[in-house]
Write a protein that holds these residues in place. Structure first.
Motif, PDB file in Angstrom:
ATOM      1  N   LYS A   1      -5.367   2.425  -4.763  1.00 33.92           N
ATOM      2  CA  LYS A   1      -5.578   2.613  -3.029  1.00 33.92           C
ATOM      3  C   LYS A   1      -4.817   3.475  -2.314  1.00 33.92           C
ATOM      4  CE  LYS A   1      -9.107  -0.975  -3.263  1.00 33.92           C
ATOM      5  NZ  LYS A   1      -9.096  -1.922  -2.975  1.00 33.92           N
ATOM      6  N   PRO A   2      -4.072   4.389  -2.799  1.00 34.76           N
ATOM      7  CA  PRO A   2      -3.322   5.674  -2.002  1.00 34.76           C
ATOM      8  C   PRO A   2      -3.728   6.017  -0.908  1.00 34.76           C
ATOM      9  CG  PRO A   2      -3.763   6.932  -3.519  1.00 34.76           C
ATOM     10  CD  PRO A   2      -4.484   5.490  -3.711  1.00 34.76           C
ATOM     11  N   LYS A   3      -3.009   5.954   0.511  1.00 27.12           N
ATOM     12  CA  LYS A   3      -3.235   6.643   1.499  1.00 27.12           C
ATOM     13  C   LYS A   3      -1.932   8.027   1.563  1.00 27.12           C
ATOM     14  CE  LYS A   3      -5.741   2.830   3.772  1.00 27.12           C
ATOM     15  NZ  LYS A   3      -7.440   3.522   3.960  1.00 27.12           N
ATOM     16  N   VAL A   4      -3.250   9.602   1.480  1.00 29.65           N
ATOM     17  CA  VAL A   4      -2.116  10.470   0.957  1.00 29.65           C
ATOM     18  C   VAL A   4      -2.792  11.402   2.659  1.00 29.65           C
ATOM     19  CG1 VAL A   4      -2.088  12.277  -0.439  1.00 29.65           C
ATOM     20  CG2 VAL A   4      -2.485   9.767  -1.489  1.00 29.65           C
ATOM     21  N   LEU A   5      -1.935  11.756   3.187  1.00 24.71           N
ATOM     22  CA  LEU A   5      -2.366  12.843   3.837  1.00 24.71           C
ATOM     23  C   LEU A   5      -2.119  14.226   4.268  1.00 24.71           C
ATOM     24  CD1 LEU A   5      -3.823  13.815   6.876  1.00 24.71           C
ATOM     25  CD2 LEU A   5      -1.397  12.258   8.202  1.00 24.71           C
TER      26      LEU A   5
ATOM     27  N   LEU B   1      -5.459   7.739  -7.556  1.00 25.59           N
ATOM     28  CA  LEU B   1      -7.080   7.714  -6.995  1.00 25.59           C
ATOM     29  C   LEU B   1      -7.850   6.574  -8.085  1.00 25.59           C
ATOM     30  CD1 LEU B   1      -8.210   9.978  -5.171  1.00 25.59           C
ATOM     31  CD2 LEU B   1      -7.405   7.933  -4.400  1.00 25.59           C
ATOM     32  N   GLU B   2      -7.670   7.521  -9.510  1.00 23.78           N
ATOM     33  CA  GLU B   2      -8.183   6.838 -10.300  1.00 23.78           C
ATOM     34  C   GLU B   2      -7.201   5.871 -10.737  1.00 23.78           C
ATOM     35  OE1 GLU B   2      -7.742   9.839 -13.524  1.00 23.78           O
ATOM     36  OE2 GLU B   2      -9.082  11.132 -12.900  1.00 23.78           O
TER      37      GLU B   2
ATOM     38  N   MET C   1       1.203  -1.319  -0.196  1.00 22.89           N
ATOM     39  CA  MET C   1       0.177  -0.272   0.404  1.00 22.89           C
ATOM     40  C   MET C   1       1.026   1.213  -0.176  1.00 22.89           C
ATOM     41  SD  MET C   1      -2.200   1.205   3.010  1.00 22.89           S
ATOM     42  CE  MET C   1      -3.762  -0.045   2.344  1.00 22.89           C
ATOM     43  N   LEU C   2       0.647   2.232  -0.889  1.00 18.71           N
ATOM     44  CA  LEU C   2       1.789   3.413  -0.781  1.00 18.71           C
ATOM     45  C   LEU C   2       0.635   4.078  -0.399  1.00 18.71           C
ATOM     46  CD1 LEU C   2       3.538   5.370  -2.480  1.00 18.71           C
ATOM     47  CD2 LEU C   2       1.380   5.676  -3.903  1.00 18.71           C
TER      48      LEU C   2
END
Length: 539
Positions: A36-40, A31-32, A1-2
């Motif tokens: 399923k990246p987790k970006v904060l 996202l497209e 997971m990125l």
């Protein structure tokens, strides 16, 4: 997971906006592709940053707390209505052994200021609230909250007290939001009209005892005896629990009240100051302030009169104020010095007897004064909020007798308006009514001088019940309902605008503006629209 974490987007100095645009495009690209990246991403709330990142899920720091604060906001008007203390009085509080013990304990504790009616409890509580930060080193870093119950201002509801206290806490320390958040979100789900459940407010306050960091809170609550009987025991128990279950958080409760049930259970003698046992020196200074400078009496008569007043006041400041007013009024006509002291001795001892004397003087006046005075008392004692001077003036111009003729025209109404309304209120109200300046709204309101006046007039078997100022609840609400309905008629039919305006179906925006301007000259209409139904329900 990125996972991507970038802190401080607003701190970029060069090509900040271009970088954020490219970053936004990159996140959308990920996202497209269903990666399923987790970006904060974090940033200060800058409008340009927010605009570029529009469309991405956003949590605005402190937004929820501020929205929660708005739902708790409550205007406790009583505080600004309380008279400030007389010069050089009340300073004894800081040196009182029970106050010292309460203040110095490094634990949660309650101090009860108990006093008979009219002894100056609210004045002392306001004095304490105003001077706490200066007198108490611990308080400078503490959270200080206050609420003043008031029957006169119709602020007796325990939910309002809890909202006000919780608002002050959350306004001063955002870390306490962790106690509110769950209950706030829960209340949001109940429907479109937000309302705090009473039990949720109690649970939030009770949870302060378990706050994770060490904090010091002062809860200043005045006139518990004027609060609603319903749930009062519940609130007293809650305050007791706050003092007994707190851990790292120190909660100091300063509570003022007449003697009422349950308070002695949570405040033994070691934690109770009886005000009438302490305010003798303050009454002495107050008496000397008008016996000497205002009446210019020789010192020997000042001393004798002061001793007489202090002895017979029995700790009741309101009685001393009434004595002062009568003495000053008596002296205005010219008199001998020995006559002043003789007049002082002739004045009734005790509030009840003094009130009877004032009422008897009002009853001996002419029919016009009695009619206006009785209507003023009905409006002041039974209105659902304090009425402004101009509202009283307009209400007095409307006949409240169902059999009286009423012509709802602007000209007839203007002819009935009293000029010199302030002087009229002072004259017809005797010493019972006063006009108070409201610092919050800059509008002067009319109220009874003390809660004991309300009790005197509304006691079922008291002297007023047998007088020309008799007031039964049903009759008073019926009369105020008639006043409101007739005032509503005045504002809607036969107005001066009728000849200039077309039929309602043809009104333009300018006509609506003109009518709104017309209503602005009818200050009692706001009260009528808000409270007519409540008065009709009371008939």
């Amino acid at each position: 997971m990125l996972s991507i974490i970038i802190d401080g987007l607003d701190k970029f100095e060069k090509q900040k906006l271009e970088f954020i645009r490219e970053l936004h495009a990159f996140v959308i690209y990920l996202l497209e592709r269903s990666l399923k990246p987790k970006v904060l991403l974090t940033s200060q709330p800058h409008a340009d940053v927010k605009e570029i990142l529009d469309g991405l899920p956003c949590i605005e720091y402190d937004k929820e707390r501020k929205e929660c604060l708005n739902t708790l906001r409550f205007e406790n008007t009583r505080y600004d209505m309380i008279l400030d203390q007389h010069e050089c009085s009340l300073g004894w509080l800081w040196d009182h052994e029970k106050y010292q013990a309460w203040s110095s304990r490094d634990s949660s504790d309650l101090l009860l200021l108990e006093g008979k009616p009219g002894s100056g409890k609210s004045t002392l509580t306001k004095y304490f609230a105003c001077n706490l930060l200066e007198q108490q080193p611990h308080a400078k870093q503490a959270i200080v909250t206050r609420f003043f119950y008031s029957y006169r201002e119709l602020q007796m509801n325990h939910s309002d007290m809890l909202r006000s206290i919780l608002y002050d806490v959350l306004m001063q320390n955002e870390t306490f939001f962790c106690h509110y958040q769950h209950y706030y979100r829960q209340a949001l789900q109940t429907g479109t009209h937000f309302q705090w459940p009473y039990n949720s407010l109690k649970r939030i306050l009770h949870s302060f005892g378990g706050h994770p960091t060490q904090e010091r809170l002062y809860l200043i609550i005045d006139a518990m005896d004027e609060s609603n009987d319903k749930d009062r025991s519940d609130i007293i128990q809650l305050l007791s629990q706050l003092c007994s279950t707190t851990k790292s958080c120190i909660i100091k409760i300063f509570l003022a009240s007449r003697p009422i049930a349950r308070l002695n259970d949570i405040a033994p003698e070691t934690r109770k100051i009886t005000l009438q046992d302490m305010n003798g020196p303050d009454i002495k200074r107050f008496a000397e302030s008008f016996l000497g400078p205002n009446l210019k009496l020789p010192q020997n008569i000042v001393n004798e009169a002061t001793e007489y007043i202090v002895t017979n006041a029995e700790g009741v400041f309101i009685w001393v104020q009434l004595v002062r007013d009568e003495l000053l009024k008596y002296a205005m006509t010219g008199c001998k010095k020995k006559e002043i002291f003789a007049f002082l001795r002739s004045l009734p001892i005790g509030l009840e007897e003094f009130y009877k004397r004032i009422l008897e003087k009002l009853e001996n006046r002419g029919p016009r004064d009695i009619t206006d005075g009785a209507k003023m008392f009905r409006l002041v004692l039974f209105a659902f909020r304090p009425l402004r001077v101009e509202e009283i003036r307009h209400a007095l111009a409307i006949p409240d007798d169902v059999h009286a003729e009423f012509f709802p025209t602007d000209q007839t109404f203007e002819d009935e308006l009293i000029h010199g309304i302030t002087e009229r209120i002072i004259h017809c109200g005797g010493n019972f009514l006063e006009i108070k300046a409201n610092m919050c709204t800059e509008n002067n309101t009319v109220q009874v001088i003390h809660q004991t006046v309300r009790e005197f007039f509304l006691r079922p078997n008291g002297l007023p019940a047998e007088s020309k100022f008799n007031m039964s609840h049903v009759d008073v609400h019926a009369r105020i309902s008639i006043t409101c309905l007739r005032y509503l008629m005045l504002c809607t039919i036969n107005t001066s605008l009728e000849s200039d305006f077309p039929s309602f179906d043809s009104w333009t925006l300018e006509h609506f503006k003109g009518y709104t301007k017309h209503l602005n000259d009818r200050p009692f209409i706001g009260y009528v629209l808000h409270h007519l139904k409540q008065h009709m329900d009371g008939c």
